[in-house]
Design an enzyme around this catalytic site. Structure first.
Site, PDB file in Angstrom:
ATOM      1  N   THR A 104       3.725  -3.206   4.556  1.00  0.00           N
ATOM      2  CA  THR A 104       4.559  -3.923   5.535  1.00  0.00           C
ATOM      3  C   THR A 104       3.807  -4.222   6.833  1.00  0.00           C
ATOM      4  OG1 THR A 104       5.400  -1.803   6.323  1.00  0.00           O
ATOM      5  CG2 THR A 104       6.710  -2.960   4.649  1.00  0.00           C
ATOM      6  N   GLU A 105       2.640  -3.550   7.007  1.00  0.00           N
ATOM      7  CA  GLU A 105       1.807  -3.786   8.187  1.00  0.00           C
ATOM      8  C   GLU A 105       0.365  -3.966   7.719  1.00  0.00           C
ATOM      9  OE1 GLU A 105       3.463  -1.143  11.742  1.00  0.00           O
ATOM     10  OE2 GLU A 105       3.150   0.024   9.915  1.00  0.00           O
ATOM     11  N   LEU A 106      -0.310  -4.951   8.253  1.00  0.00           N
ATOM     12  CA  LEU A 106      -1.660  -5.240   7.779  1.00  0.00           C
ATOM     13  C   LEU A 106      -2.489  -5.873   8.891  1.00  0.00           C
ATOM     14  CD1 LEU A 106      -3.253  -5.145   5.034  1.00  0.00           C
ATOM     15  CD2 LEU A 106      -2.595  -7.519   4.716  1.00  0.00           C
TER      16      LEU A 106
END
Length: 201
Positions: free
Chosen positions: A33-35
């Site tokens: 969900t975070e990159l």
């Protein structure tokens, strides 16, 4: 007609139950969900298209995220498949290879792989402007394919897989650090030989 429609609907339901999705449809939900996203060509079309697609899929893309996707290299090549002389049509094969890494904690490489897309297009010697435009459109389509394939790769990564990859990378980094330290100690403990004295005659 009704029977045929029912058959098509039935097949669609069966395929979706197996996890099959038509190209360009369905969910693009990612476990990540975070990159953090970076590329060798920070302002390239591929990284911009991928950033937009990730954000459209609900992924928060920012520097300092737990995982980092690095587009290490993008290679484009073209070769002639057939040649028919001046002013005639010829076939060309376009090839695009995108190499990438996924990095985790301590900037350790968890995954190192590449994606490849090939397309063939017809170059019309009598319509060079139109052929050049078609070549640009084919390359744009190839870029979209690469982005879509990257999204599919990312979709396949579960939190458990990422944890396992991180553990493996941590263990490898630790083993390498210990080996380096052992070599350094061994070198420090080895007595240095003094230069050989040649007796004076």
């Amino acid at each position: 007609m009704i029977k045929r429609n029912l058959l098509v609907m039935g097949l669609a339901v069966l395929l979706s139950a197996c996890g099959f999705q038509l190209r360009g449809t369905g969910t693009t939900e990612l476990a990540i969900t975070e990159l953090d996203l970076s590329a060798r060509d920070a302002y390239g079309e591929t990284v911009k298209a991928l950033r937009d697609t990730l954000e459209d899929s609900g992924v928060k893309v920012y520097s300092g995220a737990p995982y980092k996707l690095v587009l290490t290299r993008e290679q484009q090549s073209q070769r002639s498949l057939s040649y028919a002389g001046a002013g005639r049509s010829a076939e060309y094969e376009l090839n695009n290879v995108l190499s990438y890494e996924i990095r985790g904690q301590n900037n350790l490489v968890l995954l190192d792989d590449k994606l490849q897309v090939q397309k063939v297009y017809l170059h019309d010697g009598n319509n060079i402007t139109g052929s050049d435009q078609e070549s640009s459109e084919v390359r744009e389509e190839m870029r979209r394919d690469l982005v879509q394939r990257m999204m599919l790769r990312l979709q396949q990564l579960s939190p458990a897989q990422l944890d396992q990859l991180q553990q493996t990378a941590d263990a490898k980094a630790k083993a390498e650090a210990e080996a380096l330290e052992a070599a350094r100690k061994a070198e420090a403990e080895t007595p240095q030989q003094s230069p050989m004295q040649i007796p004076a005659e």
